[in-house]
Scaffold this active site. Structure first.
Site, PDB file in Angstrom:
ATOM      1  N   LYS A 190       1.001  -1.140   0.043  1.00 23.19           N
ATOM      2  CA  LYS A 190      -0.127   0.061  -0.024  1.00 23.19           C
ATOM      3  C   LYS A 190       0.775   1.118  -0.102  1.00 23.19           C
ATOM      4  O   LYS A 190       2.057   1.118  -0.159  1.00 23.19           O
ATOM      5  CB  LYS A 190      -0.893  -0.221   1.265  1.00 23.19           C
ATOM      6  CG  LYS A 190      -1.383  -1.349   1.794  1.00 23.19           C
ATOM      7  CD  LYS A 190      -2.361  -1.944   0.694  1.00 23.19           C
ATOM      8  CE  LYS A 190      -2.586  -3.516   1.218  1.00 23.19           C
ATOM      9  NZ  LYS A 190      -3.558  -4.102   0.507  1.00 23.19           N
TER      10      LYS A 190
HETATM   11  C1  LIG Z   1      -4.029  -5.414   1.508  1.00 24.25           C
HETATM   12  C2  LIG Z   1      -5.415  -5.639   1.913  1.00 24.25           C
HETATM   13  C3  LIG Z   1      -6.145  -5.826   3.055  1.00 24.25           C
HETATM   14  C4  LIG Z   1      -5.328  -6.825   4.177  1.00 24.25           C
HETATM   15  O1  LIG Z   1      -4.294  -5.926   4.770  1.00 24.25           O
HETATM   16  P1  LIG Z   1      -3.111  -6.321   5.608  1.00 24.25           P
HETATM   17  O2  LIG Z   1      -2.631  -4.924   6.284  1.00 24.25           O
HETATM   18  O3  LIG Z   1      -2.156  -6.895   5.047  1.00 24.25           O
HETATM   19  O4  LIG Z   1      -3.927  -7.362   6.620  1.00 24.25           O
HETATM   20  C5  LIG Z   1      -7.360  -6.239   3.394  1.00 24.25           C
HETATM   21  N1  LIG Z   1      -8.286  -5.752   2.423  1.00 24.25           N
HETATM   22  C6  LIG Z   1      -7.989  -5.315   1.044  1.00 24.25           C
HETATM   23  C7  LIG Z   1      -8.700  -4.622   0.011  1.00 24.25           C
HETATM   24  C8  LIG Z   1      -6.460  -5.269   0.782  1.00 24.25           C
HETATM   25  O5  LIG Z   1      -5.949  -4.841  -0.260  1.00 24.25           O
END
Ligand SMILES: *Cc1c(COP(=O)(O)O)cnc(C)c1O
Length: 384
Positions: A190
Site C-alpha cells: 500500500k
Molecule cells: C491488503 C488488503 C487487506 C489486508 O491488509 P493487511 O494489512 O495485509 O492485513 C485487506 N483488504 C484489502 C482490500 C487489501 O488490499
C-alpha cells in the site's frame, strides 16, 4: 563483462515502498527509548492519523485484516449472520466475516470502479444480512453515501475496507472521514507502510474506547498507561479480547511515512496521468480512473485488456516478465479460490471478467519516466 555484452536493464518492480533515512532514525529512536511495544509512539501516530483523515478516532492495530475482524466483532456480527462482501478483493475481506463466525455473501462489482454498488448489493440482501464490507478497491473510492442510503433504513451496518485507500478522496473528503468504521493497511504493497500494520478509524468515541480495550486482551488499563501512571492497581479483563497491537517501532516509522503521504499521492497521480496518455492509442485497453464522486490514489494502477485481445492476460504477464517488468495479475476473486470451494457457486460475471483480463502496472514513487516508457513499450510489444 566484455565490450559486446549489453548489461541487462534492472527489473522494474510493480511496487516499492518509499522509505528514507528519516524512517530508519525514527525506528532507532524507538529502540533506544527502551519501549518497543505499544506505547507513546502508537498514541501519537493514532492522533496524527486521525487528524490527517479528519476522523475523531483512530485505533492502531497489527494489520488491516485484524482491523476488519475487530470492526465486525464491535458490531456484534456473529454466527447466523450474513456479511456482504465483494469477491473482487484481497481474500482478507471475505475471511473477516468467517473469523466472527458469520457467512460471507459475495456481491458483484461495477465494471469501471471494481467496487460494490447499491444494485449489486441489493441483489444479495436477505433478512440475515447484518453488515456490508465495502472495499475502496485499488484506492478507487466506492460511493459509500449511495450504499448507506440503501442500507441504513434496513439497519444494515457498513464497514469500509480502506486498506488501499489512504489519500483517496470521497465527495471532497479523505476516504474514511465520515466512516462509522474503516480499516486501513500499512503493508508495503500500500502507500504508507510500517512493515505490517493497520488502523481502525471510527466517528464514535465509545466504539474507539472499546476497540482499544479489545485489541489488548480486553484490559481495563493499557500496559502503557499503567506504566505511565506508576500505579499498582491491578488491571481487569472486562471481556474476551485479542492481541491486535501495533508496536512503537512501527508507529515511529508510520509517523514519518504520513509526512510523505501528500507527495506520494501527487506523484502517483502524475505517473498515472502519464500512463493514460501513453496508453491512449492501445486499442480497447482501459485503465482504472477517478469515479465522478472522488479521486483515487492509484494504489494499484490496473488496466483491463479487451475481451478480444490477441494475447491472453497470463501470456502478457509472461512477456512483461521476460522484458524485466514485474506486473501482477489484477485483483483476485475470492470465490474462485480453494478456500471458498466448499460454498455454493455464485455467478459474478463482472468480477470474473475483471479478474481474468486485468493486470497491475508498475507504479511507485521513485519511478522515472524512462522506467515508465520501458513498461509501455513492453506492453505494446506484448499485446502484438
Ligand atoms: C491488503 C488488503 C487487506 C489486508 O491488509 P493487511 O494489512 O495485509 O492485513 C485487506 N483488504 C484489502 C482490500 C487489501 O488490499
Amino acid at each position: 563483462m566484455t565490450l559486446v555484452d549489453v548489461p541487462a536493464l534492472p527489473t522494474i518492480p510493480v511496487m516499492k515502498p518509499w522509505l528514507g533515512e528519516e524512517e530508519a532514525e525514527a525506528a532507532a529512536e524507538a529502540v533506544a527509548s527502551g519501549w518497543v511495544a505499544q506505547g507513546p509512539r502508537v498514541k501519537a501516530f493514532e492522533e496524527t492519523f486521525a487528524r490527517r483523515i479528519g476522523v475523531p478516532e483512530a485505533v492502531a492495530v497489527s494489520n488491516c485484516t485484524t482491523g476488519l475482524h475487530l470492526a465486525l466483532h464491535l458490531l456484534g456480527v456473529g454466527p447466523g449472520d450474513e456479511v456482504v462482501v465483494p469477491s473482487f478483493s484481497f481474500i482478507a475481506t471475505a475471511n473477516a466475516a468467517r473469523y466472527v463466525g458469520a457467512q460471507p455473501v459475495f456481491a458483484d462489482v461495477d465494471a469501471l470502479t471494481g467496487n460494490l454498488t447499491p444494485a449489486t448489493v441489493q441483489a444479495v440482501l436477505t433478512p440475515r444480512t447484518r453488515a456490508v464490507v465495502v472495499v475502496h478497491q485499488a484506492g478507487v473510492p466506492a460511493d459509500v453515501p449511495a450504499l448507506e442510503a440503501l442500507l441504513a433504513p434496513r439497519g444494515i451496518a457498513v464497514v469500509e475496507d480502506a486498506a488501499c485507500a489512504i489519500g483517496s478522496t470521497l465527495r471532497g473528503r479523505p476516504v474514511g472521514a465520515g466512516a462509522h468504521l474503516a480499516a486501513f493497511s500499512f503493508h508495503p504493497r500500500k502507500l504508507v507502510t510500517t512493515g505490517e500494520g493497520g488502523m481502525l478509524t471510527t466517528t464514535a468515541p465509545e466504539v474507539a474506547a472499546r476497540a482499544r480495550r479489545l485489541r489488548e486482551h480486553g484490559m481495563s488499563v493499557s500496559a502503557a498507561d499503567r506504566h505511565a501512571t506508576g500505579r499498582v492497581a491491578p488491571e481487569q479483563y472486562l471481556e474476551p479480547g485479542f492481541n491486535f497491537r501495533m508496536t512503537d517501532v512501527q508507529a515511529a516509522i508510520g509517523q514519518v511515512q504520513l509526512t510523505r503521504l501528500d507527495a506520494m499521492v501527487a506523484r502517483r497521480r502524475e505517473l498515472a496521468a502519464r500512463y493514460r496518455e501513453l496508453l491512449a492509442d492501445l486499442p480497447g485497453l482501459r485503465m482504472v480512473a477517478d469515479p465522478p464522486w472522488g479521486t483515487t490514489n492509484f494504489q494499484s494502477c490496473w488496466v483491463l485488456l479487451p475481451e478480444d485481445a490477441p494475447v491472453g492476460r497470463d501470456a502478457v504477464l509472461e512477456r512483461m516478465s521476460a522484458a524485466g517488468i514485474s506486473c501482477r495479475r489484477g485483483i483476485m476473486a475470492a470465490h474462485l479460490e480453494p478456500a471458498y470451494a466448499d460454498r455454493p457457486r455464485v455467478s459474478l460475471p463482472v468480477t470474473e471478467r475483471l479478474t481474468a483480463d486485468s493486470l497491475v502496472l508498475p507504479l511507485f514513487h521513485q519511478m522515472t519516466e524512462a522506467d515508465q516508457d520501458r513498461v509501455v513499450d513492453a506492453l505494446r510489444a506484448a499485446l502484438r
